[in-house]
Design a protein around this motif. Structure first.
Motif, PDB file in Angstrom:
ATOM      1  N   ASN A 157      12.182  22.576  17.216  1.00 16.42           N
ATOM      2  CA  ASN A 157      10.948  23.253  16.848  1.00 16.42           C
ATOM      3  C   ASN A 157       9.865  22.831  17.830  1.00 16.42           C
ATOM      4  OD1 ASN A 157      11.243  24.830  14.210  1.00 16.42           O
ATOM      5  ND2 ASN A 157      12.313  22.926  13.728  1.00 16.42           N
ATOM      6  N   TYR A 158       8.626  22.895  17.409  1.00 17.41           N
ATOM      7  CA  TYR A 158       7.504  22.492  18.243  1.00 17.41           C
ATOM      8  C   TYR A 158       6.686  21.418  17.525  1.00 17.41           C
ATOM      9  CZ  TYR A 158       8.876  26.694  20.662  1.00 17.41           C
ATOM     10  OH  TYR A 158       9.606  27.646  21.333  1.00 17.41           O
ATOM     11  N   LEU A 159       7.363  20.559  16.783  1.00 16.09           N
ATOM     12  CA  LEU A 159       6.683  19.505  16.036  1.00 16.09           C
ATOM     13  C   LEU A 159       6.177  18.438  16.998  1.00 16.09           C
ATOM     14  CD1 LEU A 159       9.211  19.267  13.101  1.00 16.09           C
ATOM     15  CD2 LEU A 159       6.953  20.334  13.070  1.00 16.09           C
ATOM     16  N   SER A 160       5.065  17.801  16.633  1.00 12.64           N
ATOM     17  CA  SER A 160       4.446  16.807  17.510  1.00 12.64           C
ATOM     18  C   SER A 160       3.863  15.682  16.667  1.00 12.64           C
ATOM     19  CB  SER A 160       3.355  17.471  18.353  1.00 12.64           C
ATOM     20  OG  SER A 160       2.377  18.041  17.496  1.00 12.64           O
ATOM     21  N   GLY A 161       3.248  14.735  17.367  1.00 16.37           N
ATOM     22  CA  GLY A 161       2.676  13.586  16.685  1.00 16.37           C
ATOM     23  C   GLY A 161       3.727  12.500  16.519  1.00 16.37           C
ATOM     24  N   THR A 162       3.497  11.610  15.582  1.00 14.02           N
ATOM     25  CA  THR A 162       4.434  10.528  15.349  1.00 14.02           C
ATOM     26  C   THR A 162       5.369  10.881  14.192  1.00 14.02           C
ATOM     27  OG1 THR A 162       2.884   9.415  13.881  1.00 14.02           O
ATOM     28  CG2 THR A 162       2.835   8.770  16.207  1.00 14.02           C
ATOM     29  N   ILE A 163       6.478  10.186  14.138  1.00 14.81           N
ATOM     30  CA  ILE A 163       7.447  10.392  13.062  1.00 14.81           C
ATOM     31  C   ILE A 163       7.034   9.507  11.891  1.00 14.81           C
ATOM     32  CG2 ILE A 163       9.860  10.161  12.390  1.00 14.81           C
ATOM     33  CD1 ILE A 163      10.543  10.555  15.411  1.00 14.81           C
ATOM     34  N   PRO A 164       6.786  10.093  10.726  1.00 10.03           N
ATOM     35  CA  PRO A 164       6.350   9.287   9.586  1.00 10.03           C
ATOM     36  C   PRO A 164       7.482   8.405   9.056  1.00 10.03           C
ATOM     37  CG  PRO A 164       6.673  11.560   8.915  1.00 10.03           C
ATOM     38  CD  PRO A 164       6.859  11.517  10.402  1.00 10.03           C
ATOM     39  N   THR A 165       7.104   7.348   8.352  1.00 10.69           N
ATOM     40  CA  THR A 165       8.107   6.489   7.720  1.00 10.69           C
ATOM     41  C   THR A 165       8.603   7.189   6.472  1.00 10.69           C
ATOM     42  OG1 THR A 165       6.361   5.323   6.553  1.00 10.69           O
ATOM     43  CG2 THR A 165       7.134   4.338   8.597  1.00 10.69           C
ATOM     44  N   LEU A 166       9.764   7.800   6.578  1.00  6.28           N
ATOM     45  CA  LEU A 166      10.302   8.614   5.494  1.00  6.28           C
ATOM     46  C   LEU A 166      11.210   7.843   4.552  1.00  6.28           C
ATOM     47  CD1 LEU A 166      11.180  11.775   7.585  1.00  6.28           C
ATOM     48  CD2 LEU A 166       9.329  11.555   5.942  1.00  6.28           C
ATOM     49  N   LEU A 167      11.949   6.878   5.057  1.00  6.81           N
ATOM     50  CA  LEU A 167      12.962   6.224   4.225  1.00  6.81           C
ATOM     51  C   LEU A 167      12.379   5.366   3.125  1.00  6.81           C
ATOM     52  CD1 LEU A 167      15.778   5.178   6.684  1.00  6.81           C
ATOM     53  CD2 LEU A 167      15.822   6.950   4.971  1.00  6.81           C
ATOM     54  N   GLU A 168      11.236   4.772   3.368  1.00  7.08           N
ATOM     55  CA  GLU A 168      10.632   3.933   2.343  1.00  7.08           C
ATOM     56  C   GLU A 168      10.261   4.745   1.115  1.00  7.08           C
ATOM     57  OE1 GLU A 168       7.534   2.263   4.639  1.00  7.08           O
ATOM     58  OE2 GLU A 168       8.846   0.799   5.585  1.00  7.08           O
ATOM     59  N   ALA A 169       9.864   5.994   1.317  1.00  9.45           N
ATOM     60  CA  ALA A 169       9.472   6.854   0.207  1.00  9.45           C
ATOM     61  C   ALA A 169      10.601   7.779  -0.228  1.00  9.45           C
ATOM     62  CB  ALA A 169       8.260   7.686   0.604  1.00  9.45           C
ATOM     63  N   ASN A 170      11.620   7.937   0.597  1.00 10.17           N
ATOM     64  CA  ASN A 170      12.727   8.849   0.306  1.00 10.17           C
ATOM     65  C   ASN A 170      14.049   8.080   0.393  1.00 10.17           C
ATOM     66  OD1 ASN A 170      10.478  10.384   1.866  1.00 10.17           O
ATOM     67  ND2 ASN A 170      11.449  11.919   0.600  1.00 10.17           N
ATOM     68  N   PRO A 171      14.379   7.294  -0.613  1.00 14.25           N
ATOM     69  CA  PRO A 171      15.575   6.449  -0.546  1.00 14.25           C
ATOM     70  C   PRO A 171      16.884   7.223  -0.483  1.00 14.25           C
ATOM     71  CG  PRO A 171      14.648   6.416  -2.752  1.00 14.25           C
ATOM     72  CD  PRO A 171      13.670   7.154  -1.880  1.00 14.25           C
ATOM     73  N   ASN A 172      16.888   8.492  -0.850  1.00 17.91           N
ATOM     74  CA  ASN A 172      18.114   9.291  -0.809  1.00 17.91           C
ATOM     75  C   ASN A 172      18.342   9.955   0.539  1.00 17.91           C
ATOM     76  OD1 ASN A 172      18.890   8.867  -3.545  1.00 17.91           O
ATOM     77  ND2 ASN A 172      17.261  10.263  -4.159  1.00 17.91           N
ATOM     78  N   LEU A 173      17.356   9.880   1.445  1.00 18.11           N
ATOM     79  CA  LEU A 173      17.487  10.507   2.755  1.00 18.11           C
ATOM     80  C   LEU A 173      18.557   9.786   3.559  1.00 18.11           C
ATOM     81  CD1 LEU A 173      16.277  12.652   4.684  1.00 18.11           C
ATOM     82  CD2 LEU A 173      14.781  10.857   5.542  1.00 18.11           C
ATOM     83  N   ASN A 174      19.586  10.529   4.006  1.00 15.20           N
ATOM     84  CA  ASN A 174      20.624   9.879   4.806  1.00 15.20           C
ATOM     85  C   ASN A 174      20.934  10.607   6.109  1.00 15.20           C
ATOM     86  OD1 ASN A 174      22.361  11.971   3.967  1.00 15.20           O
ATOM     87  ND2 ASN A 174      22.979  10.804   2.189  1.00 15.20           N
ATOM     88  N   GLU A 175      20.346  11.772   6.334  1.00 12.67           N
ATOM     89  CA  GLU A 175      20.506  12.467   7.609  1.00 12.67           C
ATOM     90  C   GLU A 175      19.147  12.989   8.061  1.00 12.67           C
ATOM     91  OE1 GLU A 175      23.642  15.378   7.831  1.00 12.67           O
ATOM     92  OE2 GLU A 175      24.907  14.214   6.465  1.00 12.67           O
TER      93      GLU A 175
END
Length: 83
Positions: A25-43
């Motif tokens: 896509n054309y996403l920009s900026g920094t990558i947020p910390t997702l795993l701390e808030a989304n414990p089920n995220l695995n991919e």
């Protein structure tokens, strides 16, 4: 999808999110910390975008089965990046 701009912080509200595919896509900026808030995220697929900064690392026991980012992004969490 032609998504642009940063990943919104509200994505952390999706507690049951298991796969996040935002590659090419054309996403920009920094990558947020997702795993701390989304414990089920695995991919997490973020390759083919315009991110800057580093990939957040996690020391809280969370981990990703799949992490796909562009190798120009600083990443201390993985070792499989060959340039």
């Amino acid at each position: 999808n032609n998504l642009s701009g940063p990943i919104p912080n509200t994505i952390k509200n999706l507690k049951k999110l298991e796969i996040l595919a935002l590659g090419h896509n054309y996403l920009s900026g920094t990558i947020p910390t997702l795993l701390e808030a989304n414990p089920n995220l695995n991919e997490l697929y973020l390759d083919g975008n315009n991110f800057s900064g580093a990939v957040p690392c996690y020391d809280n026991g969370s981990y990703l089965d799949v992490l796909l980012v562009d190798c120009y992004i600083q990443c201390h969490c993985c070792t499989d990046c060959s340039n």
